[in-house]
Enzyme design. Structure first.
Site, short mmCIF file in Angstrom:
data_model
loop_
_atom_site.label_atom_id
_atom_site.label_comp_id
_atom_site.label_asym_id
_atom_site.label_seq_id
_atom_site.Cartn_x
_atom_site.Cartn_y
_atom_site.Cartn_z
N ASP A 58 6.49 -5.83 6.66
CA ASP A 58 5.95 -6.14 5.32
C ASP A 58 6.97 -5.18 4.54
OD1 ASP A 58 3.58 -6.26 3.27
OD2 ASP A 58 4.44 -4.15 2.78
N GLU A 60 8.96 -3.77 1.15
CA GLU A 60 8.81 -3.36 -0.21
C GLU A 60 10.09 -3.88 -1.05
OE1 GLU A 60 6.00 -2.65 -1.35
OE2 GLU A 60 5.00 -2.68 0.76
N ASP A 158 7.37 -12.36 2.43
CA ASP A 158 8.22 -11.33 3.02
C ASP A 158 9.21 -11.99 3.37
OD1 ASP A 158 6.71 -8.44 3.21
OD2 ASP A 158 5.11 -10.10 3.48
N HIS A 217 1.00 -0.20 -0.64
CA HIS A 217 2.32 -0.55 -1.17
C HIS A 217 3.45 0.37 -0.52
CE1 HIS A 217 0.57 -3.36 -3.67
NE2 HIS A 217 -0.02 -2.47 -4.25
N ASP A 222 1.24 -0.39 4.86
CA ASP A 222 0.90 -1.96 4.64
C ASP A 222 0.80 -2.50 6.10
OD1 ASP A 222 0.23 -1.77 2.11
OD2 ASP A 222 1.93 -2.89 1.28
P1 AMP Z 1 3.13 -5.34 -1.43
O1 AMP Z 1 3.42 -5.85 0.18
O2 AMP Z 1 1.79 -5.72 -1.80
O3 AMP Z 1 3.33 -3.87 -1.31
O4 AMP Z 1 4.40 -5.95 -2.34
C1 AMP Z 1 5.44 -6.11 -1.80
C2 AMP Z 1 6.67 -6.01 -3.11
O5 AMP Z 1 6.05 -7.14 -3.94
C3 AMP Z 1 6.68 -4.65 -3.73
O6 AMP Z 1 7.60 -3.91 -3.18
C4 AMP Z 1 7.10 -5.10 -5.17
O7 AMP Z 1 8.15 -5.32 -5.30
C5 AMP Z 1 6.20 -6.32 -5.36
N1 AMP Z 1 4.92 -6.07 -6.08
C6 AMP Z 1 3.66 -6.20 -5.49
N2 AMP Z 1 2.76 -5.94 -6.16
C7 AMP Z 1 3.51 -5.90 -7.65
C8 AMP Z 1 2.68 -5.83 -8.81
N3 AMP Z 1 1.64 -5.61 -9.13
N4 AMP Z 1 3.83 -5.90 -9.92
C9 AMP Z 1 4.98 -6.11 -9.57
N5 AMP Z 1 5.55 -6.41 -8.16
C10 AMP Z 1 4.60 -6.18 -7.20
MG MG Z 2 3.62 -3.72 1.10
#
Ligand code: AMP
Ligand code: MG
Length: 277
Positions: A58, A60, A158, A217, A222
């Site tokens: 996952d 970031e 991803d 996040h 995650d």
């Molecule tokens: P996540 O796996 O949901 O943590 O998201 C992976 C990546 O997507 C994050 O590190 C951000 O770069 C992008 N991302 C996730 N949620 C948001 C959001 N609400 N607004 C902008 N970018 C996001």
């Molecule tokens: Mg994540």
């Protein structure tokens, strides 16, 4: 059967009693199916060919509050969590932060969202170095050589967006071992027969009767929570299968009729320029 009856039946069969009605129903159905299969497998003497490990990833990435459609996301955290498919337990994990190059300054929004600070990425190695470390870690585990394995992600971004974009930015050939993966959102939706709107990470956990553990996040947290969902589904009798692949730079569905095959052994990442020379 109503929810109480389903729960009572699960309790009687010594199955987990957590989760919403759809989950309980599926658990019972899978239980009976598994019993039937076990009997026929025992009768035929057949053996199960499946993965030894599933590796949850996952990433970031850098981001803005409202990412414009052409925003170049750079990977800033590379986590992996390894599930042993024989014991159905998390057995190891990997985590490295990554220094972004195109947008080296993290936005305030990104720091708040991911918990990743400017100092963490400033002190981190570049993506090429981190990918090399990730490959060594996978190689140490003898994945793709001694053991059959595949990757699993929450959604198609991803690999389909973050890894693909990052490899292009870092002039690295997209790794062969990450060309196919299990998108757990799809597997979850198909298995428990729920719509896409109910396949967000927090929603999947809650519907299974669990709570998010850690910091949302944070890539490693995650990954661990995604792994918990995967383990839960496996215990409920779901056969997690590769259902997506990268085709011409875009994620694409893999038909369920495709044979189960493990990911190839990870290779040291190749710089595009080195490949030409
Ligand atoms: P996540 O796996 O949901 O943590 O998201 C992976 C990546 O997507 C994050 O590190 C951000 O770069 C992008 N991302 C996730 N949620 C948001 C959001 N609400 N607004 C902008 N970018 C996001
Ligand atoms: Mg994540």
């Amino acid at each position: 059967m109503n929810k109480d009856e389903l729960r009572a039946k699960c309790a009687e069969l010594k199955l987990d009693t957590r989760g919403v009605k759809d989950v309980l129903r599926k658990r019972l159905k899978s239980y009976y199916k598994k019993q039937k299969l076990m009997h026929s497998a025992a009768a035929n003497g057949s053996t199960d060919t499946y993965f030894d490990y599933i590796c949850v990833v996952d990433f970031e990435a850098t981001c803005e509050e409202n990412n414009p459609p052409d925003y170049l996301h750079e990977i800033i955290e590379f986590p992996m969590v390894l599930i042993d498919m024989h014991t159905l337990e998390i057995v190891d994990s990997f985590q490295q932060y990554v220094k972004p190059v195109v947008n080296p300054q993290l936005s305030e929004f990104c720091v708040k969202l991911t918990g990743i600070t400017q100092k963490m990425v400033d002190e981190a190695e570049t993506f090429h170095q981190v990918l090399k470390r990730a490959v060594s870690w996978l190689q140490e585990k003898e994945l793709g050589t001694k053991y059959k394995y595949t990757f699993l992600t929450d959604g198609s971004w991803d690999m389909g967006k973050f890894l693909h974009t990052q490899c292009k930015l870092s002039c690295i050939r997209y790794p062969q071992f990450a060309r196919k993966w299990i998108n757990i959102r799809k597997s979850y939706g198909n298995f428990y027969k729920v719509p896409r709107t109910q396949t967000k990470l927090i929603c999947m956990l809650e519907n299974l009767g669990m709570q998010y553990d850690g910091r949302p996040h944070c890539g490693l947290d995650d990954s661990r929570n995604i792994a918990r969902i995967a383990i839960y589904m496996l215990k409920d009798g779901c056969q997690l299968r590769v259902n997506e692949c990268l085709h011409s730079g875009e994620p694409r569905s893999v038909p369920i009729s495709a044979p189960i095959e493990g990911a190839p052994a990870p290779q040291t990442p190749q710089k595009e320029t080195e490949r030409i020379i």
